[in-house]
Structure formats: C-alpha cells, structure tokens
Design a protein around this motif. Sequence first.
Motif, PDB file in Angstrom:
ATOM      1  N   PHE A   1       0.827  -1.198   0.000  1.00 20.44           N
ATOM      2  CA  PHE A   1       0.000   0.000   0.000  1.00 20.44           C
ATOM      3  C   PHE A   1       0.868   1.257   0.000  1.00 20.44           C
ATOM      4  CE2 PHE A   1      -2.177   3.287   2.521  1.00 20.44           C
ATOM      5  CZ  PHE A   1      -3.262   3.520   1.697  1.00 20.44           C
ATOM      6  N   ARG A   2       1.916   1.259   0.805  1.00 15.20           N
ATOM      7  CA  ARG A   2       2.751   2.453   0.956  1.00 15.20           C
ATOM      8  C   ARG A   2       3.592   2.741  -0.283  1.00 15.20           C
ATOM      9  NH1 ARG A   2       6.662   4.210   5.908  1.00 15.20           N
ATOM     10  NH2 ARG A   2       7.515   6.011   4.842  1.00 15.20           N
ATOM     11  N   PHE A   3       4.144   1.695  -0.914  1.00 20.20           N
ATOM     12  CA  PHE A   3       5.029   1.889  -2.054  1.00 20.20           C
ATOM     13  C   PHE A   3       4.394   1.521  -3.392  1.00 20.20           C
ATOM     14  CE2 PHE A   3       7.949   1.444   1.528  1.00 20.20           C
ATOM     15  CZ  PHE A   3       8.735   2.568   1.349  1.00 20.20           C
ATOM     16  N   HIS A   4       3.132   1.098  -3.387  1.00 19.07           N
ATOM     17  CA  HIS A   4       2.330   0.815  -4.586  1.00 19.07           C
ATOM     18  C   HIS A   4       2.811  -0.394  -5.392  1.00 19.07           C
ATOM     19  CE1 HIS A   4       0.354   4.564  -3.735  1.00 19.07           C
ATOM     20  NE2 HIS A   4       1.502   5.204  -3.787  1.00 19.07           N
ATOM     21  N   LYS A   5       3.698  -1.200  -4.828  1.00 18.51           N
ATOM     22  CA  LYS A   5       4.133  -2.431  -5.499  1.00 18.51           C
ATOM     23  C   LYS A   5       4.401  -3.482  -4.423  1.00 18.51           C
ATOM     24  CE  LYS A   5       6.021  -0.554  -9.675  1.00 18.51           C
ATOM     25  NZ  LYS A   5       5.138  -0.861 -10.719  1.00 18.51           N
ATOM     26  N   PRO A   6       3.964  -4.710  -4.627  1.00 17.54           N
ATOM     27  CA  PRO A   6       4.170  -5.748  -3.610  1.00 17.54           C
ATOM     28  C   PRO A   6       5.628  -6.154  -3.437  1.00 17.54           C
ATOM     29  CG  PRO A   6       3.202  -6.700  -5.580  1.00 17.54           C
ATOM     30  CD  PRO A   6       3.202  -5.219  -5.775  1.00 17.54           C
ATOM     31  N   MET A   7       6.464  -5.884  -4.431  1.00 14.29           N
ATOM     32  CA  MET A   7       7.863  -6.307  -4.338  1.00 14.29           C
ATOM     33  C   MET A   7       8.596  -5.634  -3.182  1.00 14.29           C
ATOM     34  SD  MET A   7       9.382  -4.520  -7.688  1.00 14.29           S
ATOM     35  CE  MET A   7       9.001  -2.831  -8.058  1.00 14.29           C
ATOM     36  N   PHE A   8       8.192  -4.437  -2.794  1.00 19.24           N
ATOM     37  CA  PHE A   8       8.815  -3.761  -1.663  1.00 19.24           C
ATOM     38  C   PHE A   8       8.538  -4.525  -0.365  1.00 19.24           C
ATOM     39  CE2 PHE A   8       8.701  -0.319  -4.723  1.00 19.24           C
ATOM     40  CZ  PHE A   8       9.905   0.325  -4.509  1.00 19.24           C
ATOM     41  N   GLY A   9       7.311  -4.961  -0.194  1.00 18.81           N
ATOM     42  CA  GLY A   9       6.952  -5.720   0.995  1.00 18.81           C
ATOM     43  C   GLY A   9       7.628  -7.080   1.037  1.00 18.81           C
ATOM     44  N   ILE A  10       7.691  -7.734  -0.105  1.00  8.93           N
ATOM     45  CA  ILE A  10       8.317  -9.057  -0.148  1.00  8.93           C
ATOM     46  C   ILE A  10       9.806  -8.943   0.167  1.00  8.93           C
ATOM     47  CG2 ILE A  10       8.908 -10.978  -1.682  1.00  8.93           C
ATOM     48  CD1 ILE A  10       6.174 -10.375  -3.103  1.00  8.93           C
ATOM     49  N   ALA A  11      10.484  -7.946  -0.402  1.00  7.77           N
ATOM     50  CA  ALA A  11      11.911  -7.757  -0.145  1.00  7.77           C
ATOM     51  C   ALA A  11      12.167  -7.453   1.330  1.00  7.77           C
ATOM     52  CB  ALA A  11      12.457  -6.633  -1.018  1.00  7.77           C
ATOM     53  N   ALA A  12      11.329  -6.632   1.939  1.00 14.00           N
ATOM     54  CA  ALA A  12      11.496  -6.312   3.357  1.00 14.00           C
ATOM     55  C   ALA A  12      11.273  -7.542   4.229  1.00 14.00           C
ATOM     56  CB  ALA A  12      10.536  -5.191   3.758  1.00 14.00           C
ATOM     57  N   VAL A  13      10.297  -8.347   3.901  1.00  9.30           N
ATOM     58  CA  VAL A  13      10.013  -9.550   4.687  1.00  9.30           C
ATOM     59  C   VAL A  13      11.146 -10.573   4.546  1.00  9.30           C
ATOM     60  CG1 VAL A  13       8.474 -11.553   4.804  1.00  9.30           C
ATOM     61  CG2 VAL A  13       7.529  -9.254   4.832  1.00  9.30           C
ATOM     62  N   VAL A  14      11.728 -10.690   3.368  1.00 10.69           N
ATOM     63  CA  VAL A  14      12.869 -11.592   3.195  1.00 10.69           C
ATOM     64  C   VAL A  14      14.008 -11.168   4.117  1.00 10.69           C
ATOM     65  CG1 VAL A  14      14.684 -12.302   1.569  1.00 10.69           C
ATOM     66  CG2 VAL A  14      12.299 -12.329   0.856  1.00 10.69           C
ATOM     67  N   ALA A  15      14.261  -9.858   4.194  1.00  5.60           N
ATOM     68  CA  ALA A  15      15.326  -9.354   5.072  1.00  5.60           C
ATOM     69  C   ALA A  15      15.000  -9.601   6.543  1.00  5.60           C
ATOM     70  CB  ALA A  15      15.545  -7.867   4.822  1.00  5.60           C
ATOM     71  N   VAL A  16      13.752  -9.395   6.927  1.00  4.90           N
ATOM     72  CA  VAL A  16      13.347  -9.599   8.323  1.00  4.90           C
ATOM     73  C   VAL A  16      13.460 -11.077   8.706  1.00  4.90           C
ATOM     74  CG1 VAL A  16      11.323  -9.572   9.826  1.00  4.90           C
ATOM     75  CG2 VAL A  16      11.907  -7.549   8.530  1.00  4.90           C
ATOM     76  N   VAL A  17      13.041 -11.959   7.821  1.00  3.67           N
ATOM     77  CA  VAL A  17      13.154 -13.393   8.092  1.00  3.67           C
ATOM     78  C   VAL A  17      14.632 -13.772   8.254  1.00  3.67           C
ATOM     79  CG1 VAL A  17      12.818 -15.679   7.068  1.00  3.67           C
ATOM     80  CG2 VAL A  17      10.959 -14.024   7.047  1.00  3.67           C
TER      81      VAL A  17
END
Length: 185
Positions: free
Chosen positions: A11-27
């Motif tokens: 929602f914040r960055f208008h593309k799901p790839m931002f969320g997926i990349a952040a979650v990969v880093a958090v994991v």
Amino acid sequence: SLVCIVIYLWFRFHKPMFGIAAVVAVVHDVLVTLGALAASHYLAGALGWALVEPFKINLTIVAAFLTIIGYSLNDTIVIFDRIREIRGKSSEMTTKMVNDSINQTLSRTILTTFTTLLVVIILYVGGGEGLRAFSFALLVGLIAGTYSTVFIASPVLVWLYDYGKANAERERGGNQEKRAKAAAT
C-alpha cells in the motif's frame, strides 16, 4: 504479521515487491539471531569470557525478536523511501537508483546502528543476567539487520523488479505472436 507487513508496504510503495523484499530481510534477521541463540548452547563453555551462556528462548527473547523486526524494518523502509524519492515519477527502477539510495542513507544507517549497539553492549555487559539474553539477541539482530537492509532487501527488490519486468515482456511478446498468427490466418 509478515503478510500484514507485505500488505502495508504494498500500500505504501504501490508495489508488492517492496513488501516481499522487506520480509525476506526480516526473516533473515530472525533466523540469524535464532541460529546464534542455538549456537550459544554449544559455544557457552568456550566463550564464557564473553559472557555467552546457553541462552533459552523465553518471553524476553520473543521481545528481542520483535524489536529486531521493527528495527530492521525501519532501516529498510528508510532506504526504500529514498529509492522512491530518487525514482520520482519514472516507471523504471535501475540498479543505479538503488545503489544511490543506499549510498545516501548509509551514513545514517551506520550512525544509528552504532549508537544503538553502544547501548546494547552496555546492557549486555552491565545489565545483569536478567537482560543478558535479551541484549545478546539484540546485539546479533542489530548486526544482522544492518547487513540485511543493505545487502539482502535492496538486491531482492532489484531482482523482483527485474523478474516482474521480464515476465511482463515475455507476456507481451507471446500476445504479439498470437496476434500475428491470428492476422496471418
């Protein structure tokens, strides 16, 4: 919670790839910290001088994991925000844009992590046994989080962008071939 993070960043960055990349880093951060806690059982004798004990997962460790997730996510969002600023209204995202974003935020990331690490080291050494496991997990998690923000989240973002772009081009090429065959018949 990871799905909620992906949705929020989508929602914040208008593309799901931002969320997926952040979650990969958090994991990555959580797994590295969990691995360090598991290794503490085997290294406690050899690293007793460094106050390493056979740490057990308890409520304070869970609090440390949540703190690490928040800290790493915040660092990642700072870089992603800079990527969005540099990208502007351009529909393209290049590795140069990502590299420039990392370079522009690197001093902030290093200074923030360094000052936080100072406090965590003081907690680890002087905080007593009640805070030692918490501060050990934070110590490992902060280092892993800083690493993953720069070297995992951003490259995964570039990879996901390139992958999505290649798929879209392949799909467009396939549709053009179908149209050409249909026109020929």
